[in-house]
Scaffold this motif. Structure first.
Motif, PDB file in Angstrom:
ATOM      1  N   CYS A 120       0.876  -1.172   0.163  1.00 15.74           N
ATOM      2  CA  CYS A 120      -0.001  -0.234   0.028  1.00 15.74           C
ATOM      3  C   CYS A 120       0.864   1.125  -0.046  1.00 15.74           C
ATOM      4  O   CYS A 120       1.680   1.564   0.811  1.00 15.74           O
ATOM      5  N   ASP A 158      -0.176   4.196   0.272  1.00 17.92           N
ATOM      6  CA  ASP A 158      -0.756   5.240   1.592  1.00 17.92           C
ATOM      7  C   ASP A 158      -0.141   4.909   2.997  1.00 17.92           C
ATOM      8  O   ASP A 158       0.167   5.621   3.609  1.00 17.92           O
ATOM      9  N   CYS A 159      -0.462   3.798   3.387  1.00 14.81           N
ATOM     10  CA  CYS A 159      -0.123   3.252   4.491  1.00 14.81           C
ATOM     11  C   CYS A 159       1.348   2.284   4.938  1.00 14.81           C
ATOM     12  O   CYS A 159       1.886   2.423   6.061  1.00 14.81           O
ATOM     13  N   SER A 185      -5.680  -2.780   5.326  1.00 17.35           N
ATOM     14  CA  SER A 185      -5.243  -2.204   6.645  1.00 17.35           C
ATOM     15  C   SER A 185      -6.058  -0.842   6.625  1.00 17.35           C
ATOM     16  O   SER A 185      -6.543  -0.421   7.904  1.00 17.35           O
ATOM     17  N   CYS A 186      -5.748   0.111   5.476  1.00 23.04           N
ATOM     18  CA  CYS A 186      -6.345   1.484   5.347  1.00 23.04           C
ATOM     19  C   CYS A 186      -7.597   1.476   4.179  1.00 23.04           C
ATOM     20  O   CYS A 186      -7.982   2.534   4.038  1.00 23.04           O
ATOM     21  N   GLU A 187      -7.849   0.171   3.544  1.00 24.12           N
ATOM     22  CA  GLU A 187      -8.977   0.163   2.756  1.00 24.12           C
ATOM     23  C   GLU A 187      -8.665   1.209   1.481  1.00 24.12           C
ATOM     24  O   GLU A 187      -9.523   1.663   0.597  1.00 24.12           O
ATOM     25  N   SER A 188      -7.362   1.414   1.089  1.00 19.11           N
ATOM     26  CA  SER A 188      -7.020   2.152  -0.105  1.00 19.11           C
ATOM     27  C   SER A 188      -6.671   1.397  -1.183  1.00 19.11           C
ATOM     28  O   SER A 188      -6.292   0.247  -1.000  1.00 19.11           O
TER      29      SER A 188
END
Length: 302
Positions: A259, A261-262, A279-282
């Motif tokens: 990911c 983003d995270c 984890s962050c739904e990105s």
């Protein structure tokens, strides 16, 4: 953008001084707005200490000396803090750097910084000098604070939320590299253009960001993190993936993703549309291992 410095001590000292029959107040207005160049309105020129030539401002010098037509071996920027002589635009008197002409008494710049050797008659920019930056900037000192780690001044609105990146402004724009006018790079710290700070802390020209968005690019060109709230797009991708079942041969295929983003690494079910970070739904992810033979998967956020 010239820098960030306080200038009250420079602009108020001579208010009561008289030159002949004229009060200093009238000399503040004499020639105002009639002199200067495309960069600044000012009533003086500077003598460049590097080549001993006269220019309206440092940008005029740099554009001339670094133009494609100039000798590459002689290209250079003016050492602006080393300027020692200025020439009054009204009476052509050459003198040491100061706000008021020693001959005719005219104010050579309503805003004056003795440290930067900088003059500007357009005070609507709210110029100020930042001691830590070492240059004059615009926007008003009360609206900015200096971040020692990033090495630059940022808006007070960012004080509680901005992510520090060491020397974030001391590099070129990751999109354009700002070599359109000069044959050398111009760091964001010195640029005349508007600069924006992304949520990840990286910096670039605001105009370059706008152009990037026009081409549907929504990830930082440096670290690939999303540059804005992408939750609405992620929900659309949820629906698209739900309505696009994979063939039976791929329904149990698992792949590893990273990911952007995270930073989490996850093992998820393969899908041709995109891969969601658990984890962050990105969906701003990239496939690192697994998948169909010869297949590939790149970032969703471009």
């Amino acid at each position: 953008m010239e820098g960030l410095y306080e200038t009250k001590s420079y602009t108020t000292e001579l208010k009561s001084v008289e030159f002949g029959n004229h009060q200093n107040g009238s000399l503040m207005e004499t020639g105002l707005g009639n002199y200067g160049c495309s960069h600044y309105r000012r009533r003086c020129k500077i003598r460049a200490p590097c080549c001993n030539e006269v220019f309206c401002c440092r940008h005029c010098h740099n554009e001339s000396k670094n133009s494609p037509e100039s000798n590459p071996l002689k290209q250079h920027d003016i050492p602006r803090h080393e300027v020692e002589k200025v020439i009054c635009s009204l009476c052509d008197t050459e003198q040491d750097v100061q706000q008021y002409c020693i001959n005719c008494g005219v104010c050579m710049g309503e805003y004056f910084c003795g440290k930067c050797k900088f003059f500007d008659d357009d005070v609507s920019k709210n110029q100020y000098h930042c001691v830590e930056c070492g240059i004059c900037r615009t926007g008003g000192k009360e609206n900015f604070y200096h971040c020692n780690k990033c090495g630059c001044c940022y808006s007070n609105l960012m004080r509680e939320v901005h992510r520090c990146i060491e020397k974030a402004m001391h590099h070129d724009c990751p999109i354009c590299f700002e070599v359109h006018i000069f044959l050398i790079l111009q760091f964001l710290f010195d640029t005349m253009k508007d600069v924006t700070v992304l949520p990840c802390g990286h910096t670039m020209h605001l105009g370059c960001l706008r152009e990037m968005e026009e081409h549907y690019r929504y990830s930082c060109p440096v670290c690939s993190k999303s540059i804005c709230d992408m939750s609405k797009l992620w929900r659309k991708l949820d629906k698209e993936i739900a309505s696009t079942p994979m063939p039976a041969v791929y329904q149990n295929k698992m792949v590893w993703i990273l990911c952007n983003d995270c930073g989490a690494t996850s093992n998820v079910q393969f899908h041709i549309v995109a891969h969601k970070c658990p984890s962050c739904e990105s969906y701003n992810t990239r496939q690192t291992r697994g998948g169909p033979v010869g297949g590939s998967c790149s970032e969703v956020v471009r």
